[in-house]
Design an enzyme around this catalytic site. Structure first.
Site: not given
Ligand code: TYM
Length: 331
Positions: A197, A194, A112
């Protein structure tokens, strides 16, 4: 004591990567009567430029989407990260326990920040806040997609460092990542990447609010390869295998069983079967989202109740942390 924690950013709409990789697992854990805490992590969403009006709208949309996907506010604690101030407080303490090189080498940060001229400090601290999210609830299990592994490794090492320095406080959280391909759903237009968003080509992701004809169109345009049979081979045929993975998660058959059933079809015709399955699965969810989004009072009440429950745990942990690090908890 077992406690599940996970989070999702309210950046844009929930997509099928989020759904199959994370949210559907959250619902399963909730229904196994585990103690579950889920956060809409708005403080993480402001690490990159954004529009203030969109953020509020997206928080409600995310709350509505999670509930429509099966998160039951009676069973799960669902709350907005910024409403529990101990997240940022704990992240400061944890930030004092890690180093700049450790954060600088994390792949998501590298990726990023590499496209930015000026890198915000928040982007750099992002994984420390994420560790604070998890440790604040003394979570023992964290269900996430594959892209979060490195962030969770940081959370592990911060838990250990804290415990070693100040005494046993945090359980080292176990990462729950599905062994199947659901932990990394591919981008439909670019299966080497992957589904995300932030990818500029919206045709690469199916959003949970997409209308049926949009879903059909996106599946039709999904990039596969030059072979026409339907076979499951995630390594060499990521395109068609992603369709099979999603299909399999919906219908409960193994991808290989679906291939056998569709042996006589080419990928083009198989796509219309997948599209139909996706439309059937997500139409009721979309309708429920539309209904929920029309009652912001209800959504805000859910978040408020979630905040109250989350705050009880967060305050407890914070007071323990404050006294362990040698300062004075205010109670
Ligand atoms: P975020 O908002 O990008 O995504 C939320 C969850 O979706 C999963 N994910 C995917 N799984 C499979 N295939 C994909 N293409 C895919 N895209 C997204 C992510 O792995 C995630 O589980 N940093 C984290 C948010 C966060 C968090 C936390 C998670 C903040 N604090 C504490 C766990 C524990 C994030 O940006 O997820």
């Amino acid at each position: 004591k077992e406690r599940v924690f996970s989070g999702i950013q309210p950046t844009g709409t929930l997509h099928l990567g989020n759904y199959f990789g994370a949210v559907s697992k959250w619902v399963q854990l909730q229904n196994e009567n585990k103690e579950v805490v889920f956060s809409i992590v708005d403080m993480h969403s402001i690490t990159l430029p954004y529009n203030t009006k969109d953020l509020e709208k997206n928080v409600y949309l995310m709350a509505a989407s999670l509930i429509a996907c099966g998160i039951d506010p009676q069973k799960s604690t669902l709350f907005l990260q910024s409403q529990v101030p101990e997240h940022t407080q704990l992240s400061w303490v944890l930030g004092c326990l890690t180093t700049m090189p450790r954060l600088g080498q994390l792949p998501q940060f590298k990726e990023k920040s590499s496209i930015l001229k000026d890198v915000p400090l928040g982007l750099y601290l992002y994984p420390v806040l994420q560790a604070a999210d998890i440790l604040l609830y003394k979570a023992t299990k964290v269900p996430v997609g594959e892209d979060q592994i490195q962030h969770l490794q940081l959370a592990h090492s911060l838990a250990r460092t804290f415990n070693k320095r100040f005494g046993e406080t945090f359980p080292v959280p176990e990462v729950l990542i599905q062994k199947d391909c659901s932990s990394r759903i591919r981008n439909l237009r670019d299966p080497m990447k992957k589904m995300s968003k932030s990818h500029p080509d919206a045709r690469g992701r199916i959003e949970i609010t997409d209308e049926p004809d949009v879903i059909v169109e996106k599946v039709k345009k999904a990039v596969t390869d030059c072979k026409s049979e339907v076979t499951y081979d995630p390594e060499n045929r990521p395109g068609v295998s992603t369709l099979l993975t999603m299909h399999s998660l919906i219908c409960g058959l193994l991808p290989e069983e679906i291939c056998e059933e569709n042996m006589l079809l080419d990928t083009g015709r198989y796509k219309s079967i997948v599209a139909e399955a996706l439309v059937e699965k997500f139409t009721p969810i979309r309708q429920e989202i539309l209904k929920l989004i029309d009652s912001p009072e209800y959504l805000s009440k859910v978040l408020q109740e979630g905040q109250q429950r989350a705050n009880l745990i967060a305050l407890d942990t914070w007071q323990e942390v404050a006294s362990k690090i040698g300062t004075i908890p205010n109670n």
